[in-house]
Design an enzyme around this catalytic site. Structure first.
Site, short mmCIF file in Angstrom:
data_model
loop_
_atom_site.label_atom_id
_atom_site.label_comp_id
_atom_site.label_asym_id
_atom_site.label_seq_id
_atom_site.Cartn_x
_atom_site.Cartn_y
_atom_site.Cartn_z
N LYS A 161 -1.95 11.08 15.84
CA LYS A 161 -2.90 10.00 16.10
C LYS A 161 -2.33 8.71 15.53
O LYS A 161 -2.27 8.52 14.32
CB LYS A 161 -4.27 10.27 15.47
N CYS A 268 3.79 -0.69 1.72
CA CYS A 268 3.30 -0.10 0.48
C CYS A 268 4.31 -0.20 -0.66
O CYS A 268 3.94 -0.12 -1.83
CB CYS A 268 2.95 1.38 0.70
N GLU A 360 -3.92 -3.82 -4.06
CA GLU A 360 -2.97 -3.97 -2.96
C GLU A 360 -3.50 -5.02 -1.97
O GLU A 360 -4.54 -4.83 -1.36
CB GLU A 360 -2.75 -2.63 -2.25
#
Length: 458
Positions: A161, A268, A360
């Site tokens: 997905k 990230c 973040e």
């Protein structure tokens, strides 16, 4: 909720640089997901029964097919994700390389012979069955391949997905897999909403494992749903990576702005917490001011462009929320008008425990913080919930080893900003995730170990 969706039955893909509609894609629902998984169950049995050499041969052919369509895939990535065209070419090439690396593992998935009294003890690595891979939008092609390539090589079927905003390269890869000769339904792509398609994939009883890359918040939900079914999961989640720069470092290399501006900071592993020893702090500010001001932000198709847009209006609004208009620190420039643009930014007035310093942001924004000594550097490096990656810059080998041992992160680089290599393991500590991807043991993460004892007694 996804910010590019017209309704729950379609996904509208926008070009982040222009906001033009690139494509409208049907979104799979729970029934579509169930049918895909059932098809995968049947296909996987034959795929697992194939000789490892035959699986490897088909995966190498898949890699060759990707290579033949590398420019097409790169251009598609530019349109749907806003990536620089040079980066997008690298990403398509990385898919090819991952497939080749995984193909080599298909023929080397060896068990063990363990001495045992009264007979022989042997182990086997058997495929899990159907693996669900949920890929993110920041690196749609490579990260999709992180789970897909080794899972296929180990004899599993994969249902992928892709993210709501970036389904096009995944769909094209599925077509290329069929063109290369992979059996039908061994690798399927289901575009859809996370709350519908993703949830149905995670919950499906015939999905043996889930690989998820995305936010820590969503990763917790995936883990909870898998735990309810005692289903293994690999999670690659958020990061707030430190760049620890000691006074004896090569400041020109250590303060490279692209350590946090690559992919517009939507990474990230971006070194968004620049920790600089206080004796060179002012020099660091001056160097970053010059470097940030020189960054070329613009059209991703222009070979001279160094940074492109953010992925979406939603992401742009999130980044803006962290940066006040009057916040001190150097800033670059960005285009005005259509597109999701934000200038390269370094914040110099943040407290070490401020939201911008510990959360973040996922944009082209870094926080510059001073530290006093080695212990203070380690304390600041670990002062977030995350532990994915980071850099340590020093000419002192002993210090490099001590700090590397002390910092709680899964991937550290000394005198380098590199984090990911497909031949070495990758994963995080703390809330950055569970498990490891890539590297020589990648295939075993998609297998069960079966132990068989053969008695030789009369």
């Amino acid at each position: 909720m996804p910010d590019r969706c017209v309704d729950t039955t379609t996904l509208t893909v926008l070009n982040p640089a222009t906001e033009d509609v690139v494509a409208t894609v049907p979104a799979a629902d729970a029934a579509d997901t169930d049918r895909a998984v059932r098809r995968a169950v049947t296909a996987q049995r034959a795929w697992a029964a194939a000789a490892p050499a035959d699986r490897a041969r088909l995966l190498r052919r898949f890699a060759d097919t990707v290579d033949a369509h590398l420019e097409e895939l790169a251009q598609l990535e530019v349109r749907e994700a806003g990536h620089l065209v040079g980066n997008a070419r690298w990403e398509a090439g990385n898919v090819r390389d991952l497939l080749l690396y995984a193909a080599g593992g298909a023929e080397r998935l060896n068990g063990a012979q363990i001495p045992a009294p009264g007979g022989w003890n042997i182990t086997f690595h058997e495929p899990l069955g159907v693996v669900g891979v949920i890929a993110p939008w920041n690196f749609p092609m490579p990260i999709a391949a992180w789970g897909t390539a080794p899972a296929l090589a180990a004899g599993n079927a994969v249902v992928l997905k892709p993210a709501e905003t970036t389904p096009l390269t995944a769909l094209r890869l599925a077509e290329l897999a069929l063109d290369a000769g992979l059996p039908e339904h061994v690798f399927q792509v289901l575009p859809g909403h996370g709350s519908v398609t993703g949830r149905a994939l995670v919950d499906h009883p015939d999905v043996a494992k889930v690989v998820f890359t995305g936010s820590t918040r969503t990763g917790r939900e995936v883990m909870e749903r898998c735990a309810a079914r005692v289903k293994p999961v690999t999670l690659e989640l958020g990061g707030k990576s430190p760049n620890v720069v000691f006074a004896d470092a090569d400041l020109g290399r250590a303060l490279d702005p692209f350590s946090f501006l690559d992919n517009s900071g939507q990474d990230c592993c971006a070194r968004t917490r620049i920790l600089v020893q206080e004796s060179v702090y002012e020099e660091a500010v001056a160097r970053l001011t010059d470097a940030i001001g020189a960054v070329v932000v613009g059209d991703p198709l222009d070979e001279k462009t160094q940074m492109g847009p953010l992925i979406s209006r939603r992401q742009l609004d999130r980044v803006r929320h962290f940066v006040k208009d009057d916040a001190p620190g150097p800033r670059g420039t960005a285009p005005t008008g259509p597109g999701f643009w934000f200038p390269p930014t370094v914040l110099t007035g943040e407290a070490a425990d401020s939201r911008a310093a510990v959360e973040e942001i996922f944009g082209p924004v870094a926080v510059l913080l001073p530290f006093t000594d080695e212990a203070d550097a380690v304390r600041l490096a670990d002062a977030t919930p995350y532990g994915l990656s980071g850099s340590i810059w020093t000419r002192d080998v002993g210090r490099a080893l001590r700090v590397s041992a002390a910092v709680r992160a899964g991937n550290l680089s000394v005198n380098s900003h590199s984090s990911v290599r497909y031949w070495t393991p990758f994963g995080g500590f703390k809330q950055s995730g569970l498990g490891r991807e890539l590297g020589p043991d990648a295939l075993t993460a998609f297998t069960e170990t079966k132990n068989v004892f053969l008695s030789t007694e009369a």
